[in-house]
Design a protein around this motif. Sequence first.
Motif, PDB file in Angstrom:
ATOM      1  N   SER A 207       0.816  -0.950  -0.198  1.00 34.03           N
ATOM      2  CA  SER A 207      -0.419   0.177  -0.189  1.00 34.03           C
ATOM      3  C   SER A 207       1.010   1.293   0.062  1.00 34.03           C
ATOM      4  O   SER A 207       2.145   1.619   0.714  1.00 34.03           O
ATOM      5  CB  SER A 207      -0.752  -0.109   1.189  1.00 34.03           C
ATOM      6  OG  SER A 207      -2.044  -0.873   1.570  1.00 34.03           O
ATOM      7  N   ILE A 208       0.263   2.073  -0.508  1.00 29.46           N
ATOM      8  CA  ILE A 208       0.722   3.005  -1.008  1.00 29.46           C
ATOM      9  C   ILE A 208       0.278   4.687  -0.045  1.00 29.46           C
ATOM     10  O   ILE A 208      -0.578   4.992  -0.298  1.00 29.46           O
ATOM     11  CB  ILE A 208       1.096   3.980  -2.198  1.00 29.46           C
ATOM     12  CG1 ILE A 208       2.214   2.797  -3.007  1.00 29.46           C
ATOM     13  CG2 ILE A 208       2.150   5.493  -2.515  1.00 29.46           C
ATOM     14  CD1 ILE A 208       2.850   3.378  -4.077  1.00 29.46           C
ATOM     15  N   VAL A 209       0.895   5.314   1.112  1.00 29.79           N
ATOM     16  CA  VAL A 209       0.031   5.892   2.323  1.00 29.79           C
ATOM     17  C   VAL A 209       0.231   7.316   1.445  1.00 29.79           C
ATOM     18  O   VAL A 209       1.613   7.931   1.514  1.00 29.79           O
ATOM     19  CB  VAL A 209      -0.023   5.535   3.421  1.00 29.79           C
ATOM     20  CG1 VAL A 209      -0.777   6.363   3.840  1.00 29.79           C
ATOM     21  CG2 VAL A 209      -0.005   4.067   3.573  1.00 29.79           C
ATOM     22  N   SER A 210      -0.629   8.247   0.940  1.00 27.55           N
ATOM     23  CA  SER A 210      -0.335   9.364   0.652  1.00 27.55           C
ATOM     24  C   SER A 210       0.125  10.307   1.473  1.00 27.55           C
ATOM     25  O   SER A 210       1.230  11.822   1.277  1.00 27.55           O
ATOM     26  CB  SER A 210      -1.491  10.277  -0.648  1.00 27.55           C
ATOM     27  OG  SER A 210      -2.475  10.542   0.265  1.00 27.55           O
ATOM     28  N   GLN A 211       0.143   9.599   2.342  1.00 28.47           N
ATOM     29  CA  GLN A 211      -0.151  11.097   3.899  1.00 28.47           C
ATOM     30  C   GLN A 211       0.203  10.131   5.391  1.00 28.47           C
ATOM     31  O   GLN A 211      -0.612   9.802   5.882  1.00 28.47           O
ATOM     32  CB  GLN A 211      -1.771  12.181   4.623  1.00 28.47           C
ATOM     33  CG  GLN A 211      -1.955  12.914   2.891  1.00 28.47           C
ATOM     34  CD  GLN A 211      -1.236  13.863   3.040  1.00 28.47           C
ATOM     35  OE1 GLN A 211      -0.459  14.654   3.658  1.00 28.47           O
ATOM     36  NE2 GLN A 211      -1.125  14.521   1.252  1.00 28.47           N
ATOM     37  N   PRO A 212       1.576   9.667   5.037  1.00 27.95           N
ATOM     38  CA  PRO A 212       1.830   9.024   6.353  1.00 27.95           C
ATOM     39  C   PRO A 212       2.468   9.304   7.782  1.00 27.95           C
ATOM     40  O   PRO A 212       1.568   8.906   8.685  1.00 27.95           O
ATOM     41  CB  PRO A 212       3.778   8.713   5.550  1.00 27.95           C
ATOM     42  CG  PRO A 212       3.919   9.663   5.165  1.00 27.95           C
ATOM     43  CD  PRO A 212       2.149  10.420   3.977  1.00 27.95           C
ATOM     44  N   HIS A 213       2.264  10.935   7.251  1.00 26.81           N
ATOM     45  CA  HIS A 213       2.028  11.672   9.153  1.00 26.81           C
ATOM     46  C   HIS A 213       0.252  11.460   9.722  1.00 26.81           C
ATOM     47  O   HIS A 213       0.118  11.461  10.469  1.00 26.81           O
ATOM     48  CB  HIS A 213       2.042  13.231   8.521  1.00 26.81           C
ATOM     49  CG  HIS A 213       0.827  13.462   7.990  1.00 26.81           C
ATOM     50  ND1 HIS A 213       0.510  13.644   6.240  1.00 26.81           N
ATOM     51  CD2 HIS A 213       0.037  14.645   8.447  1.00 26.81           C
ATOM     52  CE1 HIS A 213      -0.433  14.734   6.197  1.00 26.81           C
ATOM     53  NE2 HIS A 213      -0.604  15.124   6.954  1.00 26.81           N
ATOM     54  N   ARG A 217       0.194   4.525  15.171  1.00 23.24           N
ATOM     55  CA  ARG A 217       0.900   3.510  16.154  1.00 23.24           C
ATOM     56  C   ARG A 217      -0.488   3.176  16.646  1.00 23.24           C
ATOM     57  O   ARG A 217      -1.276   2.663  17.415  1.00 23.24           O
ATOM     58  CB  ARG A 217       1.885   3.666  16.850  1.00 23.24           C
ATOM     59  CG  ARG A 217       3.144   4.344  16.039  1.00 23.24           C
ATOM     60  CD  ARG A 217       4.363   4.600  16.520  1.00 23.24           C
ATOM     61  NE  ARG A 217       5.492   5.044  16.851  1.00 23.24           N
ATOM     62  CZ  ARG A 217       6.496   4.791  15.660  1.00 23.24           C
ATOM     63  NH1 ARG A 217       6.519   3.373  15.883  1.00 23.24           N
ATOM     64  NH2 ARG A 217       7.774   5.224  14.996  1.00 23.24           N
ATOM     65  N   GLU A 218      -0.037   1.428  16.260  1.00 18.53           N
ATOM     66  CA  GLU A 218      -0.686   0.074  17.551  1.00 18.53           C
ATOM     67  C   GLU A 218      -0.343  -0.826  18.432  1.00 18.53           C
ATOM     68  O   GLU A 218      -0.151  -1.800  18.899  1.00 18.53           O
ATOM     69  CB  GLU A 218      -2.124  -0.539  16.200  1.00 18.53           C
ATOM     70  CG  GLU A 218      -3.142   0.652  15.975  1.00 18.53           C
ATOM     71  CD  GLU A 218      -3.541  -0.721  15.951  1.00 18.53           C
ATOM     72  OE1 GLU A 218      -3.760  -1.741  15.142  1.00 18.53           O
ATOM     73  OE2 GLU A 218      -5.378  -0.136  15.720  1.00 18.53           O
ATOM     74  N   MET A 225      -4.637   3.767  10.118  1.00 20.71           N
ATOM     75  CA  MET A 225      -5.644   5.449   9.276  1.00 20.71           C
ATOM     76  C   MET A 225      -5.651   5.905  10.223  1.00 20.71           C
ATOM     77  O   MET A 225      -6.483   5.616  11.266  1.00 20.71           O
ATOM     78  CB  MET A 225      -5.755   5.249   7.982  1.00 20.71           C
ATOM     79  CG  MET A 225      -4.937   4.694   7.003  1.00 20.71           C
ATOM     80  SD  MET A 225      -3.520   5.793   6.511  1.00 20.71           S
ATOM     81  CE  MET A 225      -4.701   7.552   5.883  1.00 20.71           C
ATOM     82  N   SER A 226      -6.144   7.752  10.244  1.00 20.60           N
ATOM     83  CA  SER A 226      -6.580   8.095  10.922  1.00 20.60           C
ATOM     84  C   SER A 226      -7.484   8.114  11.000  1.00 20.60           C
ATOM     85  O   SER A 226      -8.394   8.358  11.338  1.00 20.60           O
ATOM     86  CB  SER A 226      -5.917   8.983  12.435  1.00 20.60           C
ATOM     87  OG  SER A 226      -5.441   9.321  11.208  1.00 20.60           O
ATOM     88  N   ASP A 227      -7.787   8.497   9.384  1.00 20.39           N
ATOM     89  CA  ASP A 227      -9.213   8.911   8.730  1.00 20.39           C
ATOM     90  C   ASP A 227      -9.124   7.502   7.645  1.00 20.39           C
ATOM     91  O   ASP A 227      -8.559   6.770   6.714  1.00 20.39           O
ATOM     92  CB  ASP A 227      -8.543   9.580   7.912  1.00 20.39           C
ATOM     93  CG  ASP A 227      -9.943  10.587   6.678  1.00 20.39           C
ATOM     94  OD1 ASP A 227     -10.784  10.216   7.269  1.00 20.39           O
ATOM     95  OD2 ASP A 227      -9.791  11.527   6.364  1.00 20.39           O
ATOM     96  N   PRO A 228     -10.065   6.842   7.909  1.00 23.42           N
ATOM     97  CA  PRO A 228     -10.745   5.571   7.564  1.00 23.42           C
ATOM     98  C   PRO A 228     -10.352   6.117   5.827  1.00 23.42           C
ATOM     99  O   PRO A 228     -10.456   5.286   5.180  1.00 23.42           O
ATOM    100  CB  PRO A 228     -11.604   4.859   7.879  1.00 23.42           C
ATOM    101  CG  PRO A 228     -11.486   5.805   8.945  1.00 23.42           C
ATOM    102  CD  PRO A 228     -11.091   7.363   8.923  1.00 23.42           C
TER     103      PRO A 228
END
Length: 293
Positions: A207-213, A217-218, A225-228
């Motif tokens: 997966s490429i996450v465009s907004q990694p910030h 962490r779990e 993702m904080s935003d689903p």
Amino acid sequence: MLRGLYTAASGMMTQEQRHNTVTQNIANVNTAGYKATNSVQRSFPEVLVSMIGGNDSSNAGRKLGKFNTGVYAEESISLYTEGALRETGKNTDFALVSSFTVQNPATGQDYPFDASGRYVDENGEVIYRPEGFFTVQDENGDTRYTRNGSFRVSPEGNLLSESGYQVLDNNNRPIILTGSASDFTVNEQGEIMDAAGNGTGIILGVSIVSQPHGLIREGNGVFRMSDPDGEVRFMTPADNGVVRQGFIEGSNVDPTQSMVELTAALRAYETNQKIVQYYDRTLEKAVNEIGRV
């Protein structure tokens, strides 16, 4: 007087949080795929100081300036720079080598990201470099992301992460291998090949996450993702990403820098501690000695 006491106390708590963050990084210096965390500190809002009282009425309300009344640990930010690759020779170990880019629509050129994967434009907007992750599914069926490619094959043929999560393909389906665990290879695009070198049509879900910030962490090297509804897509051959079989990505923690940070946090904590002790002695004199006069 008490304002200074509270300022020093807030500094002690902030340095304690900074110390905890650094020790967590040091404890995971040998953890595969671990991403270091930085503690971001911020001062309290500025307040305006004015002169009040006094015999000279002209001094009343005179502006002296602004100052801050303390500092606090605002948040912890993960650094997604790649760790060094370590060869293991195990065909169930994988590392992801990625250098994804983002094009500036105004110039047509790629953004020049810094070492932390950020770029700040002339308007102050922060742009983050997309990051790649292996895609896994936890016991509740929720999608998670990890850089720890130390996988294993269950007796049923399920490809599992180190935490026991199902590893997903690029169709969001759990990967199930047939035959012996030693009878497959994976090419640089993540496609699983059988013992004869033929493609199986199963591709590791990178997966490429465009907004990694925006990742949270779990634990155990797993993020969510904080935003689903955040922008996530699977890597394609057109992307500048490579899957390396038989390798593990190490932690990106810099032990030397971490020890420097640890020492700095300790010294700052001790300094604030001495200020608190100074105020304590001053208050003791004010109560026990001046009060008797």
